[in-house]
Design an enzyme around this catalytic site. Structure first.
Site, PDB file in Angstrom:
ATOM      1  NE  ARG A 163      -4.176  -1.753   0.337  1.00 47.28           N
ATOM      2  CZ  ARG A 163      -4.259  -3.061   0.066  1.00 47.28           C
ATOM      3  NH1 ARG A 163      -3.245  -3.695  -0.474  1.00 47.28           N
ATOM      4  NH2 ARG A 163      -5.385  -3.709   0.299  1.00 47.28           N
ATOM      5  CB  SER A 237      -8.889  -1.965   4.174  1.00 48.57           C
ATOM      6  OG  SER A 237      -9.108  -3.272   3.755  1.00 48.57           O
ATOM      7  CD  GLU A 333      -5.854   0.653   2.121  1.00 50.00           C
ATOM      8  OE1 GLU A 333      -6.249  -0.327   2.765  1.00 50.00           O
ATOM      9  OE2 GLU A 333      -6.064   0.797   0.919  1.00 50.00           O
TER      10      GLU A 333
HETATM   11  N1  EPU Z   1     -10.235 -10.898  10.452  1.00 45.63           N
HETATM   12  C1  EPU Z   1     -10.919 -11.028  11.645  1.00 45.63           C
HETATM   13  N2  EPU Z   1     -11.942 -10.161  11.888  1.00 45.63           N
HETATM   14  C2  EPU Z   1     -12.312  -9.202  11.002  1.00 45.63           C
HETATM   15  C3  EPU Z   1     -11.606  -9.079   9.789  1.00 45.63           C
HETATM   16  C4  EPU Z   1     -10.566  -9.939   9.530  1.00 45.63           C
HETATM   17  O1  EPU Z   1     -10.625 -11.893  12.465  1.00 45.63           O
HETATM   18  O2  EPU Z   1     -13.265  -8.489  11.300  1.00 45.63           O
HETATM   19  C5  EPU Z   1      -9.168 -11.877  10.152  1.00 45.63           C
HETATM   20  C6  EPU Z   1      -9.631 -12.843   9.055  1.00 45.63           C
HETATM   21  O3  EPU Z   1     -10.309 -13.938   9.574  1.00 45.63           O
HETATM   22  C7  EPU Z   1      -8.331 -13.249   8.414  1.00 45.63           C
HETATM   23  C8  EPU Z   1      -7.476 -11.989   8.538  1.00 45.63           C
HETATM   24  O4  EPU Z   1      -8.054 -11.210   9.586  1.00 45.63           O
HETATM   25  O5  EPU Z   1      -7.707 -14.268   9.150  1.00 45.63           O
HETATM   26  C9  EPU Z   1      -7.395 -11.196   7.252  1.00 45.63           C
HETATM   27  O6  EPU Z   1      -8.691 -10.838   6.831  1.00 45.63           O
HETATM   28  P1  EPU Z   1      -9.089 -10.649   5.285  1.00 45.63           P
HETATM   29  O7  EPU Z   1      -8.579 -11.783   4.478  1.00 45.63           O
HETATM   30  O8  EPU Z   1     -10.541 -10.335   5.235  1.00 45.63           O
HETATM   31  O9  EPU Z   1      -8.233  -9.446   4.781  1.00 45.63           O
HETATM   32  P2  EPU Z   1      -7.715  -8.104   5.441  1.00 45.63           P
HETATM   33  O10 EPU Z   1      -6.300  -8.278   5.853  1.00 45.63           O
HETATM   34  O11 EPU Z   1      -8.668  -7.643   6.492  1.00 45.63           O
HETATM   35  C10 EPU Z   1      -6.743  -7.203   3.164  1.00 45.63           C
HETATM   36  C11 EPU Z   1      -6.840  -5.963   2.343  1.00 45.63           C
HETATM   37  C12 EPU Z   1      -8.167  -5.925   1.596  1.00 45.63           C
HETATM   38  C13 EPU Z   1      -8.255  -7.132   0.694  1.00 45.63           C
HETATM   39  C14 EPU Z   1      -8.139  -8.384   1.568  1.00 45.63           C
HETATM   40  C15 EPU Z   1      -8.106  -9.649   0.744  1.00 45.63           C
HETATM   41  C16 EPU Z   1      -5.523  -4.311   3.528  1.00 45.63           C
HETATM   42  C17 EPU Z   1      -5.543  -3.045   4.310  1.00 45.63           C
HETATM   43  N3  EPU Z   1      -6.721  -4.791   3.196  1.00 45.63           N
HETATM   44  O12 EPU Z   1      -7.774  -7.120   4.165  1.00 45.63           O
HETATM   45  O13 EPU Z   1      -8.154  -4.759   0.770  1.00 45.63           O
HETATM   46  O14 EPU Z   1      -9.476  -7.149  -0.029  1.00 45.63           O
HETATM   47  O15 EPU Z   1      -6.907  -8.339   2.333  1.00 45.63           O
HETATM   48  O16 EPU Z   1      -6.895  -9.716   0.049  1.00 45.63           O
HETATM   49  O17 EPU Z   1      -4.462  -4.831   3.226  1.00 45.63           O
HETATM   50  C18 EPU Z   1      -8.836  -2.480   0.734  1.00 45.63           C
HETATM   51  O18 EPU Z   1      -7.633  -2.194   0.734  1.00 45.63           O
HETATM   52  O19 EPU Z   1      -9.725  -1.606   0.705  1.00 45.63           O
HETATM   53  C19 EPU Z   1      -9.226  -3.882   0.816  1.00 45.63           C
HETATM   54  C20 EPU Z   1     -10.487  -4.251   0.925  1.00 45.63           C
END
Ligand code: EPU
Length: 337
Positions: A163, A237, A333
């Site tokens: 990012r 996010s 972000e």
């Molecule tokens: N998790 C939780 N609780 C929550 C959310 C997430 O426990 O409320 C846990 C999930 O179970 C998982 C981990 O956290 O083990 C990661 O969650 P997720 O795969 O949903 O992805 P994220 O890290 O929350 C990132 C990106 C997203 C992208 C997803 C999928 C960033 C800031 N965000 O989110 O990007 O869609 O991975 O690749 O890196 C965006 O930037 O706007 C965005 C949506």
């Protein structure tokens, strides 16, 4: 070209914050942009360059000039080992993904349905499901604000990381992006290892998905977790996932054995901010009209009529709670103005 004074930004931010800017300028070509840049006066300052407004929190009326690219279109250059697709910075990102997938040019599938425009993809290094824009960006073209000169940057010039890019650091507010060229492959190598992509496909009995099936699966996963900005204002996010020292991760892992984490290198781990925010009890909760999405705690939402300040207040409260529970700093972000 469009130029308006005292202009509503409601349609230009996916949080749905109803504020105005003193002046709004939209350009459709490089020449129009150069002309704008050469005629900017002190009275027009400060400048805010926006894309689709999908990563933007406006905390009040913007006393300055908002500039938006409406450069559309794309050109294709076939090469021996792939395809170069040069896109206007005002193109909608997902239109380019759909176009590429339908033409059998691969690499963007996992980035399906990310809101926003082409120009922002190169600033923000958008990413999802194990792929980042930096894996595809070949060249970035821009106009230098100070001179109106055309400039071109290679992928390595932009110093991409999670990012991050030089456009968010040393080059902040120095350039306006006009075109981004992506390099796609004619060979399809599906990336299914991230999160629940493979299990979601298996639920449908698909082992070897076509690129269209993969795109549709990504779209289904996103739709199931992320709120539709047309229904509930949000900017995806809200926070970045913090990268911490392995020693810090190990200390926390002793206490939280179910804590998700991703190894970055031998000294660093990434910890999902969404998980920490959920542990702090914020998932599905609200503060005034600003809320935390009930299916993904990394996403802040406008529960209806929220002001930017209310969302910012929720943001700072969450940052403080995460710091106090985990002793980890998390950072937005989203671009806060
Ligand atoms: N998790 C939780 N609780 C929550 C959310 C997430 O426990 O409320 C846990 C999930 O179970 C998982 C981990 O956290 O083990 C990661 O969650 P997720 O795969 O949903 O992805 P994220 O890290 O929350 C990132 C990106 C997203 C992208 C997803 C999928 C960033 C800031 N965000 O989110 O990007 O869609 O991975 O690749 O890196 C965006 O930037 O706007 C965005 C949506």
């Amino acid at each position: 070209m469009k130029e308006e004074n005292n202009y509503s930004l409601l349609r230009h931010n996916t949080f749905g914050i109803d504020v105005t800017c003193s002046k709004f300028i939209e350009f459709e070509s490089v020449e129009e942009l150069q002309n704008i840049v050469c005629n900017i006066s002190e009275n027009d300052m400060p400048l805010l360059i926006i894309g689709g407004g999908s990563n933007l929190l406006l905390t009040g009326d913007y006393r300055g000039t908002v500039i938006h690219s409406a450069i559309k279109g794309h050109e294709i250059l076939q090469t021996d080992d792939g395809v170069l697709i040069r896109c206007g910075s005002g193109e909608v990102w997902d239109d380019i993904v759909l176009f590429s997938v339908c033409n059998g040019w691969y690499g963007m599938e996992n980035l399906s349905l990310i809101p926003g425009e082409v120009g922002a993809s190169a600033i923000q290094n958008i990413g999802a499901y194990g792929v980042e824009a930096k894996d595809l960006i070949y060249k970035v073209e821009a106009v230098e604000l100070a001179t109106g000169n055309l400039v071109e940057f290679s992928n390595s010039d932009c110093l991409y990381s999670y990012r991050q890019s030089k456009f968010k650091k040393e080059w902040r507010d120095k350039y306006i992006i006009t075109y981004v060229t992506y390099k796609l492959s004619k060979n399809y190598t599906p990336r299914l290892n991230y999160g629940n992509i493979r299990s979601k496909l298996l639920e449908m009995g698909i082992v070897k998905p076509s690129a269209v099936q993969l795109r549709n699966t990504i779209i289904d996963i996103r739709n199931s977790k992320l709120p539709d900005p047309k229904v509930e204002g949000n900017a995806g996010s809200f926070f970045m996932n913090p990268i911490v020292l392995t020693s810090k991760y190990e200390e926390l892992a002793k206490k939280y054995d179910e804590m998700p984490h991703y190894k970055i290198d031998s000294e660093h781990e990434k910890i999902p901010a969404g998980w920490m925010i959920e542990q702090c009890g914020w998932k599905g909760k609200s503060l005034g009209n600003a809320g935390v999405h009930d299916k993904q705690a990394l996403v802040l939402v406008n529960k209806g009529g929220a002001t930017g300040k209310e969302i910012l207040n929720l943001c700072t409260t969450i940052i403080a709670d995460v710091k106090s529970k985990f002793d980890i700093d998390i950072y937005p972000e989203v671009n806060i103005k």
